[in-house]
Design a protein around this motif. Structure first.
Motif, PDB file in Angstrom:
ATOM      1  N   LEU A 208       0.845  -1.191   0.000  1.00 48.36           N
ATOM      2  CA  LEU A 208       0.000   0.000   0.000  1.00 48.36           C
ATOM      3  C   LEU A 208       0.885   1.247   0.000  1.00 48.36           C
ATOM      4  N   MET A 209       0.668   2.150  -0.969  1.00 48.20           N
ATOM      5  CA  MET A 209       1.525   3.314  -1.162  1.00 48.20           C
ATOM      6  C   MET A 209       0.809   4.587  -0.720  1.00 48.20           C
ATOM      7  N   PRO A 210       1.481   5.449   0.042  1.00 47.56           N
ATOM      8  CA  PRO A 210       0.872   6.744   0.392  1.00 47.56           C
ATOM      9  C   PRO A 210       0.547   7.538  -0.868  1.00 47.56           C
ATOM     10  N   VAL A 211      -0.543   8.294  -0.821  1.00 48.82           N
ATOM     11  CA  VAL A 211      -1.014   8.979  -2.017  1.00 48.82           C
ATOM     12  C   VAL A 211       0.001  10.006  -2.517  1.00 48.82           C
ATOM     13  N   GLU A 212       0.747  10.645  -1.599  1.00 55.28           N
ATOM     14  CA  GLU A 212       1.725  11.649  -2.029  1.00 55.28           C
ATOM     15  C   GLU A 212       2.849  10.999  -2.830  1.00 55.28           C
ATOM     16  N   HIS A 213       3.279   9.788  -2.423  1.00 57.60           N
ATOM     17  CA  HIS A 213       4.313   9.070  -3.165  1.00 57.60           C
ATOM     18  C   HIS A 213       3.799   8.677  -4.549  1.00 57.60           C
ATOM     19  N   ALA A 214       2.557   8.209  -4.602  1.00 57.98           N
ATOM     20  CA  ALA A 214       1.971   7.819  -5.883  1.00 57.98           C
ATOM     21  C   ALA A 214       1.863   9.010  -6.821  1.00 57.98           C
ATOM     22  N   ALA A 215       1.484  10.169  -6.276  1.00 56.67           N
ATOM     23  CA  ALA A 215       1.374  11.366  -7.115  1.00 56.67           C
ATOM     24  C   ALA A 215       2.720  11.738  -7.700  1.00 56.67           C
ATOM     25  N   ARG A 216       3.781  11.642  -6.893  1.00 56.55           N
ATOM     26  CA  ARG A 216       5.116  11.966  -7.411  1.00 56.55           C
ATOM     27  C   ARG A 216       5.519  11.006  -8.517  1.00 56.55           C
ATOM     28  N   ARG A 217       5.175   9.730  -8.370  1.00 60.39           N
ATOM     29  CA  ARG A 217       5.496   8.758  -9.419  1.00 60.39           C
ATOM     30  C   ARG A 217       4.727   9.067 -10.702  1.00 60.39           C
ATOM     31  N   MET A 218       3.485   9.497 -10.553  1.00 64.98           N
ATOM     32  CA  MET A 218       2.692   9.826 -11.721  1.00 64.98           C
ATOM     33  C   MET A 218       3.249  11.056 -12.433  1.00 64.98           C
ATOM     34  N   VAL A 219       3.594  12.079 -11.665  1.00 65.77           N
ATOM     35  CA  VAL A 219       4.141  13.293 -12.266  1.00 65.77           C
ATOM     36  C   VAL A 219       5.472  12.994 -12.947  1.00 65.77           C
ATOM     37  N   LYS A 220       6.286  12.137 -12.354  1.00 69.89           N
ATOM     38  CA  LYS A 220       7.543  11.737 -12.990  1.00 69.89           C
ATOM     39  C   LYS A 220       7.271  11.055 -14.329  1.00 69.89           C
ATOM     40  N   ALA A 221       6.231  10.228 -14.382  1.00 70.87           N
ATOM     41  CA  ALA A 221       5.871   9.551 -15.634  1.00 70.87           C
ATOM     42  C   ALA A 221       5.454  10.549 -16.704  1.00 70.87           C
ATOM     43  N   LEU A 222       4.796  11.636 -16.303  1.00 66.41           N
ATOM     44  CA  LEU A 222       4.419  12.660 -17.275  1.00 66.41           C
ATOM     45  C   LEU A 222       5.644  13.237 -17.959  1.00 66.41           C
ATOM     46  N   HIS A 223       6.725  13.389 -17.189  1.00 68.18           N
ATOM     47  CA  HIS A 223       7.926  14.043 -17.710  1.00 68.18           C
ATOM     48  C   HIS A 223       8.854  13.092 -18.461  1.00 68.18           C
ATOM     49  N   SER A 224       8.851  11.812 -18.070  1.00 65.18           N
ATOM     50  CA  SER A 224       9.859  10.923 -18.662  1.00 65.18           C
ATOM     51  C   SER A 224       9.374   9.499 -18.927  1.00 65.18           C
ATOM     52  N   GLY A 225       8.142   9.171 -18.577  1.00 61.79           N
ATOM     53  CA  GLY A 225       7.664   7.800 -18.724  1.00 61.79           C
ATOM     54  C   GLY A 225       7.280   7.445 -20.149  1.00 61.79           C
ATOM     55  N   GLY A 226       7.214   6.144 -20.399  1.00 63.57           N
ATOM     56  CA  GLY A 226       6.792   5.648 -21.697  1.00 63.57           C
ATOM     57  C   GLY A 226       5.299   5.425 -21.747  1.00 63.57           C
ATOM     58  N   PHE A 227       4.875   4.478 -22.598  1.00 57.21           N
ATOM     59  CA  PHE A 227       3.439   4.256 -22.780  1.00 57.21           C
ATOM     60  C   PHE A 227       2.783   3.790 -21.487  1.00 57.21           C
ATOM     61  N   GLU A 228       3.382   2.801 -20.813  1.00 54.34           N
ATOM     62  CA  GLU A 228       2.792   2.317 -19.563  1.00 54.34           C
ATOM     63  C   GLU A 228       3.739   2.544 -18.404  1.00 54.34           C
ATOM     64  N   THR A 229       3.191   3.015 -17.307  1.00 54.92           N
ATOM     65  CA  THR A 229       3.911   3.143 -16.049  1.00 54.92           C
ATOM     66  C   THR A 229       3.112   2.419 -14.985  1.00 54.92           C
ATOM     67  N   SER A 230       3.784   1.600 -14.183  1.00 53.70           N
ATOM     68  CA  SER A 230       3.102   0.919 -13.084  1.00 53.70           C
ATOM     69  C   SER A 230       3.954   1.054 -11.828  1.00 53.70           C
ATOM     70  N   PHE A 231       3.306   1.127 -10.695  1.00 54.17           N
ATOM     71  CA  PHE A 231       4.005   1.247  -9.419  1.00 54.17           C
ATOM     72  C   PHE A 231       3.074   0.824  -8.298  1.00 54.17           C
ATOM     73  N   PRO A 232       3.612   0.464  -7.123  1.00 46.75           N
ATOM     74  CA  PRO A 232       5.031   0.233  -6.832  1.00 46.75           C
ATOM     75  C   PRO A 232       5.547  -0.964  -7.613  1.00 46.75           C
ATOM     76  N   TRP A 233       6.756  -0.861  -8.156  1.00 45.85           N
ATOM     77  CA  TRP A 233       7.196  -1.831  -9.163  1.00 45.85           C
ATOM     78  C   TRP A 233       7.317  -3.245  -8.622  1.00 45.85           C
ATOM     79  N   ARG A 234       7.682  -3.407  -7.357  1.00 50.51           N
ATOM     80  CA  ARG A 234       7.805  -4.779  -6.833  1.00 50.51           C
ATOM     81  C   ARG A 234       6.455  -5.496  -6.864  1.00 50.51           C
ATOM     82  N   PHE A 235       5.392  -4.749  -6.582  1.00 51.25           N
ATOM     83  CA  PHE A 235       4.060  -5.346  -6.597  1.00 51.25           C
ATOM     84  C   PHE A 235       3.563  -5.541  -8.022  1.00 51.25           C
ATOM     85  N   THR A 236       3.646  -4.496  -8.837  1.00 52.81           N
ATOM     86  CA  THR A 236       3.055  -4.586 -10.174  1.00 52.81           C
ATOM     87  C   THR A 236       3.812  -5.557 -11.079  1.00 52.81           C
TER      88      THR A 236
END
Length: 273
Positions: A208-236
């Motif tokens: 279970l990931m805190p929402v603030e951490h998830a938001a940062r991962r999503m914003v990072k994907a906007l700037h540098s991610g490819g077609f699919e981004t999934s997180f937390p990576w160990r789980f997904t």
């Protein structure tokens, strides 16, 4: 071949649906802190207003645009209103979603239909008009928020997981055309995020990931991610590996991990004429 477009604050507005709570709200604040003008949409006008007030003093700003994503005509008018009042939409994040537990012994057709109305058709109602405008401008960035439940069927997630699987397939098919229009299309498939949506779950939620951490991962994907981004990576990535197994083996593993075999069936409903 030229790189696909990525939005930045000087290009126009970032629009987020499902922004009144959870990851949508956190992403809106993060983008405003980066200087974006952020248009936020949900049915909850009061929460949107407090979100806009919270952004006062940030480099960017947040503007509420309340609407119901299941209202096709309303969403088309909303896109026009955002562009008239705030500017061209350079980045559209379709985040609105709902989860209704769906168990085989208590199927509720209305809850299943409502899930698809919001999670899939709610995306389409906004995507169609904003894509028309992005194509005319020759650029745009679109993000669809899916879920790690899209990889295979989980107990009690028949409606939710199916809607997110449909969203992923939908995006894969559209990418062939969006690339030619210089519209970057991305899908983000989070695992369990600590939001009001997951607070309704009555089972253990691994990683279970805190929402603030998830938001940062999503914003990072906007700037540098490819077609699919999934997180937390160990789980997904564990989910992706499970999806590669033969169904019978995966079924036994999930049955064991969730303890579903020990869960009693709900009492049958009385039949209605």
């Amino acid at each position: 071949m030229a790189a696909l477009y990525r939005a930045n604050p000087s290009d126009g507005v970032a629009w987020i649906t499902g922004a009144s709570t959870g990851i949508g709200r956190a992403v809106a604040r993060d983008l405003a802190s980066q200087g974006y003008t952020v248009a936020v949409t949900s049915r909850d006008e009061e929460r949107l207003a407090t979100l806009a007030n919270d952004a006062i003093g940030l480099p960017g700003r947040i503007i509420p645009f309340p609407c119901d994503v299941t209202d096709g005509a309303g969403m088309r008018k909303l896109v026009a209103a955002i562009e008239k009042e705030a500017g061209a939409i350079a980045l559209a994040i379709f985040n609105a979603g709902i989860y209704h537990p769906t168990r085989g012994e208590r199927l509720d057709a209305l809850n299943i239909i409502n899930t698809f109305d919001i999670n899939l058709f709610g995306v389409i109602h906004g995507l169609a008009p904003v894509t028309d405008r992005m194509r005319l401008r020759g650029r745009g960035q679109v993000v669809l928020v899916g879920s790690a439940s899209c990889y295979f069927g989980w107990p009690s997630a028949a409606a939710y997981g199916a809607s997110k699987a449909a969203l992923n397939n939908f995006a894969e098919a559209l990418k062939h055309d969006f690339d030619k229009m210089n519209i970057r299309l991305q899908v983000i498939n989070p695992g369990f995020i600590d939001t009001p949506l997951t607070a309704r779950n009555h089972f253990a939620m691994p990683a279970l990931m805190p929402v603030e951490h998830a938001a940062r991962r999503m914003v990072k994907a906007l700037h540098s991610g490819g077609f699919e981004t999934s997180f937390p990576w160990r789980f997904t990535w564990s989910m992706k590996l499970l999806a590669m197994l033969p169904f019978a083996l995966r079924y036994r593993i999930i049955h064991h991990l969730t303890g579903w075999k020990k869960r009693p069936l709900a009492a049958p409903r009385k039949l209605r004429d």
